[in-house]
Design a protein around this motif. Structure first.
Motif, PDB file in Angstrom:
ATOM      1  N   ASP A  34       3.939   1.418  -2.578  1.00 31.32           N
ATOM      2  CA  ASP A  34       4.089   0.624  -1.612  1.00 31.32           C
ATOM      3  C   ASP A  34       4.845  -0.876  -1.986  1.00 31.32           C
ATOM      4  N   TRP A  35       5.732  -0.531  -2.908  1.00 26.82           N
ATOM      5  CA  TRP A  35       6.489  -1.737  -3.226  1.00 26.82           C
ATOM      6  C   TRP A  35       7.818  -1.927  -2.464  1.00 26.82           C
ATOM      7  N   GLY A  36       8.392  -2.911  -1.677  1.00 29.07           N
ATOM      8  CA  GLY A  36       9.360  -2.648  -0.622  1.00 29.07           C
ATOM      9  C   GLY A  36      10.680  -3.086  -1.039  1.00 29.07           C
ATOM     10  N   ASN A  37      11.488  -2.805  -0.133  1.00 23.63           N
ATOM     11  CA  ASN A  37      13.009  -3.200  -0.347  1.00 23.63           C
ATOM     12  C   ASN A  37      13.248  -4.450  -0.509  1.00 23.63           C
ATOM     13  N   GLY A  38      13.978  -4.756  -1.463  1.00 26.35           N
ATOM     14  CA  GLY A  38      14.554  -5.905  -2.005  1.00 26.35           C
ATOM     15  C   GLY A  38      13.599  -7.021  -2.803  1.00 26.35           C
ATOM     16  N   GLY A 183       2.475   5.531 -13.027  1.00 29.47           N
ATOM     17  CA  GLY A 183       2.362   5.435 -11.473  1.00 29.47           C
ATOM     18  C   GLY A 183       1.440   4.376 -11.325  1.00 29.47           C
ATOM     19  N   PHE A 184       1.703   3.067 -10.951  1.00 38.84           N
ATOM     20  CA  PHE A 184       1.139   1.811 -10.554  1.00 38.84           C
ATOM     21  C   PHE A 184       0.368   2.104  -9.208  1.00 38.84           C
ATOM     22  N   GLN A 185      -0.891   1.717  -8.835  1.00 34.95           N
ATOM     23  CA  GLN A 185      -1.589   1.908  -7.873  1.00 34.95           C
ATOM     24  C   GLN A 185      -1.065   0.520  -6.802  1.00 34.95           C
ATOM     25  N   GLU A 186      -0.495  -0.345  -7.235  1.00 34.00           N
ATOM     26  CA  GLU A 186      -0.242  -1.641  -6.504  1.00 34.00           C
ATOM     27  C   GLU A 186       1.222  -1.634  -6.097  1.00 34.00           C
ATOM     28  N   PRO A 187       1.542  -2.111  -4.889  1.00 32.73           N
ATOM     29  CA  PRO A 187       0.731  -3.019  -4.210  1.00 32.73           C
ATOM     30  C   PRO A 187       0.130  -2.368  -2.935  1.00 32.73           C
ATOM     31  N   HIS A 188      -0.539  -1.166  -3.345  1.00 31.53           N
ATOM     32  CA  HIS A 188      -1.191  -0.623  -2.239  1.00 31.53           C
ATOM     33  C   HIS A 188      -2.343  -1.344  -1.515  1.00 31.53           C
TER      34      HIS A 188
END
Length: 518
Positions: A34-38, A183-188
């Motif tokens: 869940d790491w987002g655009n930009g 596989g990071f579980q962050e930033p879930h």
């Protein structure tokens, strides 16, 4: 020519061939949750510090148009596992599917290629994966998860990713290449609310709040708590890079760093707008990339990853056991001088089927879209349905958060709210956005720029039909016919509305509206 000169010439020739065709690399695949655009310094973001992602981009390639085909964990990762868009994967077009046992997956192909495949953290899911005989079919390879560490914020996972990677390295050997899935579980979600203050972050640090949320302390604080988790994963990435460097293996390793979908906020994760599918993406591989330091504007997608991994591994697709790929290897970009766009890389396809439960009859919200030339066209097949699932069952396609709570309470207090409408309201059948001045996708131009709509729509459906998308073939109902594998939640809407208390741990009790909305 004298024999000694001939021998020298032949040696030089073979040396040149070896330099042009690097030996099979080790592969480090790094994927956030869940790491987002930009949201990295390399993209100009000032309120999230990502020096290690920035290093990968600076010493390799920074992609400006990298997309997941579906902005939800399982279908996004299914695309990586198969080299195919999710709508070509039967039940795996949906979130939380039963993965079809007849469809080949990357771990099995890597085994054929002679690679040691292992992982730590999140690989694939949620969902079920079994062989045809019903026995487990893991997608993880050998799991390294023994090492734990106290997290810097309460909701961050206690996985000591870097230490587990160190354990993995101890089991590798020089004569067997490897692929490690980090596989990071962050930033879930969830986050420790207010944690940003302990890390010295201030509300004013956020340089821009997207136009589909109100600009207030609640939203800014939520964004900064998200930033804490992104910075944690970047710090762990730095430790992993340092280990490779200390062993002299950094420059011999193909490193890809990305995320599975956009940030877990309303109108992003699970949706089909620009910030849902457009992702951070960087690759470092000195032995295989021409002209490192480039910014790549070609469109790439997650269906391109398995073909890239297998070409690096020296395994032809025909021998991989995987179904024909709808993606293509990124080696054309690796070898390019970057002077011009590459053929076939001027667009990307996106879409979704059933993300979460919470609509009558476990229905989905089917969408298909195309991003091309700074434009985004979306076609919503069922505009009479609620895009984030029904309000009376908690908007289950949007994780609980302070931002979500603020939006829901604002609508309840006033009877209507423009930000609630943008994030949860029903949508028209066609949407068109000019990303050059509307990256937040709040100005629908579909009724104004009809020629653009027709051009993009025609190409989109032609491409989807050529792929074999069931919706393009008039068989879209088949996606919704696949039962949800979790019998505890199957039929969620009817059971909940009938008075049954059901677990939906990713939302809050207060997310549920007291009655259906019109």
């Amino acid at each position: 020519m004298r024999p000694t000169l001939l021998f020298a010439a032949l040696c030089a020739t073979f040396a040149g061939l070896n330099a042009a065709e690097p030996k099979r690399p080790n592969i480090l695949f790094v994927i956030a949750d869940d790491w987002g655009n930009g949201h990295a310094g390399a993209y100009g973001c000032s309120w999230i510090k990502t020096p290690n992602f920035d290093r990968v981009a600076k010493e390799g390639l920074l992609f400006l148009n990298a997309y997941t085909p579906t902005a939800k964990c399982a279908p996004s990762r299914s695309s990586i596992m198969t080299g195919r868009h999710p709508w070509l994967l039967g039940a795996a077009a949906n979130h939380t599917p039963t993965f079809p046992p007849e469809i080949g997956i990357l771990p099995e192909a890597l085994d054929k290629a002679g690679y040691f495949y292992a992982s730590t953290g999140k690989v694939w899911g949620p969902g079920e994966s079994h062989k045809a005989d019903g026995t487990p079919r893991p997608m993880t390879g050998k799991v390294f998860a023994r090492r734990k560490a106290a997290p810097p914020a309460k909701a961050i996972a206690n996985n000591d990713y870097a230490a587990n990677f160190a354990d993995f390295l101890q089991e590798t050997s020089a004569d067997k290449p490897w692929l490690f899935w980090l596989g990071f579980q962050e930033p879930h979600r969830a986050y420790e609310e207010g944690s940003h203050a302990r890390f010295g972050k201030k509300l004013a640090d956020v340089d821009r709040v997207p136009k589909y949320w109100p600009d207030n302390a609640t939203v800014r604080g939520d964004m900064l708590d998200y930033a804490v988790e992104v910075e944690h994963l970047d710090a762990q990435l730095g430790k992993v890079l340092a280990q490779l460097e200390a062993r002299g293996e950094l420059d011999r390793t193909l490193i890809i760093v990305t995320s599975d979908n956009g940030m877990p906020f309303p109108r992003v994760k699970g949706s089909t707008y620009e910030n849902a599918n457009h992702l951070p993406f960087a690759i470092r591989w000195p032995a295989g990339i021409a002209r490192p330091g480039r910014k790549v504007s070609d469109y790439v997608g997650f269906a391109d990853l398995a073909p890239t991994f297998l070409e690096a591994a020296g395994l032809t697709w025909e021998k991989s056991g995987l179904l024909p790929a709808s993606g293509r290897s990124l080696f054309d970009i690796f070898k390019s001088d970057g002077a011009q766009s590459l053929p076939g890389r001027d667009f990307t396809l996106i879409g979704r089927e059933r993300n979460d439960l919470g609509r009558p009859h476990d229905e989905g919200y089917p969408v298909r879209g195309i991003a091309k030339g700074g434009m985004l066209y979306l076609e919503n097949a069922e505009p009479s349905r609620w895009p984030a699932c029904n309000p009376e069952t908690g908007y289950l396609d949007t994780d609980a958060s302070p931002t979500k709570t603020f939006l829901l309470e604002a609508r309840r207090a006033a009877g209507k709210d423009p930000f609630w409408e943008l994030c949860f309201g029903m949508r028209p059948g066609q949407e068109l956005y000019d990303l050059s001045d509307d990256v937040d996708c709040v100005k629908n131009l579909a009724q104004i720029r009809t020629a653009d709509v027709e051009k993009l729509r025609t190409q989109m459906w032609a491409e989807l039909k050529a792929q074999g998308d069931l919706r393009a073939l008039g068989r879209g109902a088949e996606y919704e016919a696949f039962p949800h594998p979790d019998q505890r939640r199957r039929g969620f809407y009817e059971r909940y509305m009938g008075g049954e208390l059901l677990d939906a741990g990713w939302v809050k009790k207060d997310d549920f509206e007291k009655a259906p909305l019109k």
